[in-house]
Design a protein around this motif. Sequence first.
Motif, mmCIF file in Angstrom:
data_model
loop_
_atom_site.group_PDB
_atom_site.id
_atom_site.type_symbol
_atom_site.label_atom_id
_atom_site.label_comp_id
_atom_site.label_asym_id
_atom_site.label_seq_id
_atom_site.Cartn_x
_atom_site.Cartn_y
_atom_site.Cartn_z
ATOM 1 N N LEU A 48 100.969 80.183 27.483
ATOM 2 C CA LEU A 48 101.342 78.978 28.205
ATOM 3 C C LEU A 48 102.772 79.147 28.715
ATOM 4 C CD1 LEU A 48 100.843 75.996 29.034
ATOM 5 C CD2 LEU A 48 101.668 75.349 26.749
ATOM 6 N N SER B 31 102.919 80.368 23.286
ATOM 7 C CA SER B 31 103.562 79.475 24.244
ATOM 8 C C SER B 31 104.995 79.935 24.448
ATOM 9 C CB SER B 31 103.536 78.031 23.719
ATOM 10 O OG SER B 31 104.320 77.188 24.525
ATOM 11 N N CYS C 47 94.266 76.719 29.636
ATOM 12 C CA CYS C 47 94.068 77.972 28.890
ATOM 13 C C CYS C 47 92.608 78.414 28.967
ATOM 14 C CB CYS C 47 94.482 77.798 27.437
ATOM 15 S SG CYS C 47 96.262 77.669 27.158
ATOM 16 N N SER D 62 97.250 71.387 29.041
ATOM 17 C CA SER D 62 97.519 72.816 28.811
ATOM 18 C C SER D 62 96.326 73.530 28.166
ATOM 19 C CB SER D 62 98.764 72.989 27.947
ATOM 20 O OG SER D 62 98.625 72.337 26.697
ATOM 21 N N TYR D 63 95.629 72.891 27.230
ATOM 22 C CA TYR D 63 94.505 73.560 26.579
ATOM 23 C C TYR D 63 93.369 73.797 27.571
ATOM 24 C CZ TYR D 63 90.756 74.616 23.263
ATOM 25 O OH TYR D 63 89.709 75.219 22.596
ATOM 26 N N ASP E 98 104.195 73.603 30.367
ATOM 27 C CA ASP E 98 103.269 72.573 29.910
ATOM 28 C C ASP E 98 103.647 71.229 30.532
ATOM 29 O OD1 ASP E 98 101.519 70.925 28.643
ATOM 30 O OD2 ASP E 98 102.321 71.210 26.623
ATOM 31 N N SER F 89 107.968 73.795 27.195
ATOM 32 C CA SER F 89 108.064 72.333 27.110
ATOM 33 C C SER F 89 109.485 71.944 26.726
ATOM 34 C CB SER F 89 107.069 71.790 26.080
ATOM 35 O OG SER F 89 107.414 72.231 24.776
ATOM 36 N N THR G 120 101.638 72.690 35.210
ATOM 37 C CA THR G 120 101.151 73.426 34.040
ATOM 38 C C THR G 120 100.713 74.816 34.474
ATOM 39 O OG1 THR G 120 100.445 71.416 32.891
ATOM 40 C CG2 THR G 120 99.405 73.479 32.217
#
Length: 250
Positions: free
Chosen positions: A133, A84, A144, A140-141, A136, A89, A50
Amino acid sequence: MALKTYLDDLWDHEIRSDGRAPLDLRQIKCEMGIFHPQASGSASFNIGNTKVIAAVYGPHEIRASQKKLQTNPDKMTINCEYSSACFASNERKKSTKNDRKSIEISANLNSLIDNIVVQDTFPGSQIDVYVELIQDDGGSYAACINATTLALVDAGVPIRDYVVACTATLTHSVAMIDINGFERGTGCPELTVGILPSDTQIIVLEQSHLLHMLYLDDVIRVAIEGCKKIHIILEKAVRNKFHKSRDFKD
């Protein structure tokens, strides 16, 4: 009787699909000042596969478009935008900036930054934060949030404390930290926890999929421990960055 799989054999020894123990983090690599001098502050945060980058511009004079929305001229205006990469992804999307999920993450990050920035230092000014991003593979959050924290520190924006985030989950009744893409794909619950390390105050708590209340405390507890481990790594990155800057000036 169902046949045991290779993963079942691993779980007999509490070994995850990528070889980690339940409380192990993936490899973390972070770097500050990646867009210097174009951005006031910037950082990358990679955990496993990630990858996230963040850039901060400002503080600068508030833009005319934002003045109409300004409610308190004595506060700093925060403008945060999350996007993103279309290749981040397996899901291929034409728009990765204005979809519902991106708008929601932008709003959450904006609120988070607004809560930790010392507002009265630069009253009436504005900072712009851009988070992207790149790849992923789970968590991921949280990545961030960690990248944003480093970028704010790199920009010299005064903050009350770091915000450090980590994911946690529950599989086979075992609480684990730092969920990867494969584990997320199995449908297990994913809890994202963000804390202020100075007093372990939880300021981010998000959950996807259902998690029984019986296990919630244990999952939050291991997530906090994961945050503490990540905080040590972020602190080291900050110290290394400013130690090098001081040596360069000398």
